[in-house]
Design an enzyme around this catalytic site. Structure first.
Site, PDB file in Angstrom:
ATOM      1  N   GLY A  11      10.776  15.450   3.402  1.00 41.15           N
ATOM      2  CA  GLY A  11      11.052  14.069   3.823  1.00 41.15           C
ATOM      3  C   GLY A  11      12.364  14.019   4.581  1.00 41.15           C
ATOM      4  NE  ARG A  74       6.964  14.617   1.636  1.00 38.59           N
ATOM      5  CZ  ARG A  74       8.198  14.633   1.121  1.00 38.59           C
ATOM      6  NH1 ARG A  74       8.714  15.765   0.698  1.00 38.59           N
ATOM      7  NH2 ARG A  74       8.895  13.516   1.011  1.00 38.59           N
ATOM      8  CG  ASN A 112      14.795  19.656  -5.762  1.00 42.57           C
ATOM      9  OD1 ASN A 112      15.661  20.443  -6.118  1.00 42.57           O
ATOM     10  ND2 ASN A 112      14.876  18.357  -5.981  1.00 42.57           N
ATOM     11  CB  THR A 134      16.970  14.769  -1.097  1.00 39.02           C
ATOM     12  OG1 THR A 134      16.218  13.730  -1.718  1.00 39.02           O
ATOM     13  CG2 THR A 134      17.886  15.363  -2.132  1.00 39.02           C
ATOM     14  CB  ILE A 135      17.241   9.313   0.028  1.00 41.79           C
ATOM     15  CG1 ILE A 135      15.782   9.342  -0.443  1.00 41.79           C
ATOM     16  CG2 ILE A 135      17.335   9.285   1.545  1.00 41.79           C
ATOM     17  CD1 ILE A 135      15.029   8.041  -0.213  1.00 41.79           C
ATOM     18  CG  ASP A 136      14.675  11.699  -3.915  1.00 43.02           C
ATOM     19  OD1 ASP A 136      14.677  10.582  -3.383  1.00 43.02           O
ATOM     20  OD2 ASP A 136      13.686  12.471  -3.895  1.00 43.02           O
ATOM     21  NE  ARG A 171       8.743 -17.223  -6.794  1.00 41.43           N
ATOM     22  CZ  ARG A 171       8.398 -17.362  -5.518  1.00 41.43           C
ATOM     23  NH1 ARG A 171       9.072 -16.736  -4.576  1.00 41.43           N
ATOM     24  NH2 ARG A 171       7.389 -18.133  -5.182  1.00 41.43           N
ATOM     25  N   GLY A 179      13.065   7.764  -5.111  1.00 39.59           N
ATOM     26  CA  GLY A 179      13.800   8.744  -5.914  1.00 39.59           C
ATOM     27  C   GLY A 179      12.901   9.779  -6.567  1.00 39.59           C
TER      28      GLY A 179
END
Ligand code: F6P
Length: 359
Positions: A11, A74, A112, A134-136, A171, A179
């Protein structure tokens, strides 16, 4: 003469270009005779020999540009040892491309899965440097990955925007944050955006406790509640399932709800009678230009990679630990996931100010 290859795999994220720029500028400042080959769409380009020679001009003006000038795809690690549909041995093909171009080193930017293949190529004898993207922020061996802070900013903006509409309508709102299996992004964006409830995979939630936290807010006169929910959030009951059982449960859930947030929303509505809305910022979290923090981190990691190449130190990831750029041997970090510890100080601080984790 120094010949390097560059590829971006998995990604994308905001700071891939900024990092490649750091590598190439770092090298071209010290080496007169530098050749840079960029592979198209990650490992695919290396397997099928799709590449182009890049010049310093390609790396000019890309510090602020999101995405990747090389393209990405990927290519699952678990399939790397399997031949492709035409019977091609992918590992042999990658090695062949590397040797054909007489590369001194291949610089691989990715998360990873990408790192596992990078380690495989190291084991096969190639000179590899991995750069943690990575954004994770889930890569073991580095405190920070580039892309993470940019994504935190976007997810935080999403929660900020939801605040105004949630308070007008009184609300309950769920903002689902990316993630994958790790809750770092949700934890940080949740705190930064002032979420009232944060649900992450590392802390399985009890839906009763989640509803209690919402009701408690209502009783205290709060008109709205915002939940930051990780896409990988998991309930206590589901966390007890075996891997196989959980997979089956997810397949079942997918028939009814697009993601975990919609399931949680339905449960909250049923148990509290309150109106719940779900917002999923999705891939916007990976888009746009890198934030200032990521531009600096990427430049430091890129320059660190250049230094490593100049010293001919390969087989490592360039990470950042306690604020210092470090070379981390690939065999020490590949295949390991960095998760949020429930005992983490950030989790503790969030709990201290009254944020519920549904536990
Ligand atoms: O690993 C980065 C990431 O954005 C995860 O947060 C998310 O689960 C996944 O990629 C989405 O992947 P794709 O872009 O293939 O849908």
């Amino acid at each position: 003469m120094l010949r390097i290859g560059l590829l971006t795999s998995g990604g994308d994220c905001q700071a891939l270009n900024a990092t490649m720029r750091g590598v190439v500028k770092g090298l071209s400042n010290s080496v007169d005779d530098l050749e840079v080959y960029g592979f198209d769409d990650g490992y695919k380009g290396l397997i099928y020999g799709k590449y182009r020679m890049l010049t310093s001009r390609d790396f000019s003006g890309i510090l602020t540009q999101g995405g990747t000038i090389l393209g990405t795809s990927r290519q699952p690690f678990k399939l790397m040892r399997e031949p492709d549909e035409k019977g091609l041995d992918k590992v042999a093909a990658m090695k062949q491309t590397y040797y054909k171009l007489c590369l001194d080193c291949l610089v691989i930017l990715g998360g990873n899965g990408t790192q596992k293949t990078a380690n495989l190529l190291r084991e096969e004898g190639l000179n590899i440097i991995h750069l943690p993207k990575t954004i994770d922020n889930d890569i073991f061996g580095t405190d920070m990955t580039f892309g993470f802070q940019s994504a935190v900013n976007i997810a935080t903006d999403a929660i900020d925007c939801i605040h105004t509409t949630a308070s007008s309508h009184g609300r309950v709102f769920i903002v689902e944050v990316m993630g994958h299996k790790v809750g770092s992004l949700t934890l940080h964006a949740g705190i930064a955006g002032g979420a009232d409830i944060i649900l992450i995979p590392e802390i399985p939630y009890d839906i009763k406790k989640v509803v209690d936290a919402i009701k408690k807010r209502s009783k205290a006169g709060k008109r709205f509640t915002i939940l930051a929910v990780a896409e990988g959030a998991i309930s206590r009951e589901d966390a007890k399932l075996s891997k196989k059982e959980y997979k089956a449960k997810l397949a079942n859930r997918a028939k009814k709800y697009p993601s975990v947030s919609y399931e949680i929303a339905a449960q909250i509505e049923e148990k509290s009678g309150m109106e719940v809305r779900v917002t999923v910022p999705g891939h916007t979290q990976r888009g746009g230009s890198p934030c200032a923090y990521d531009r600096v981190l990427s430049t430091r990691i890129g320059a660190g990679a250049a230094e490593s190449i100049l010293k001919q130190e390969y087989g490592c990831m360039i990470g950042i630990i306690d604020g210092k750029i470090k070379r981390v041997p690939l065999e020490e970090c590949a295949g390991k996931l960095k998760m949020v510890s429930p005992k983490d100080q950030t989790v503790k601080a969030a709990k201290q100010i009254g944020i519920s984790f549904g536990d």
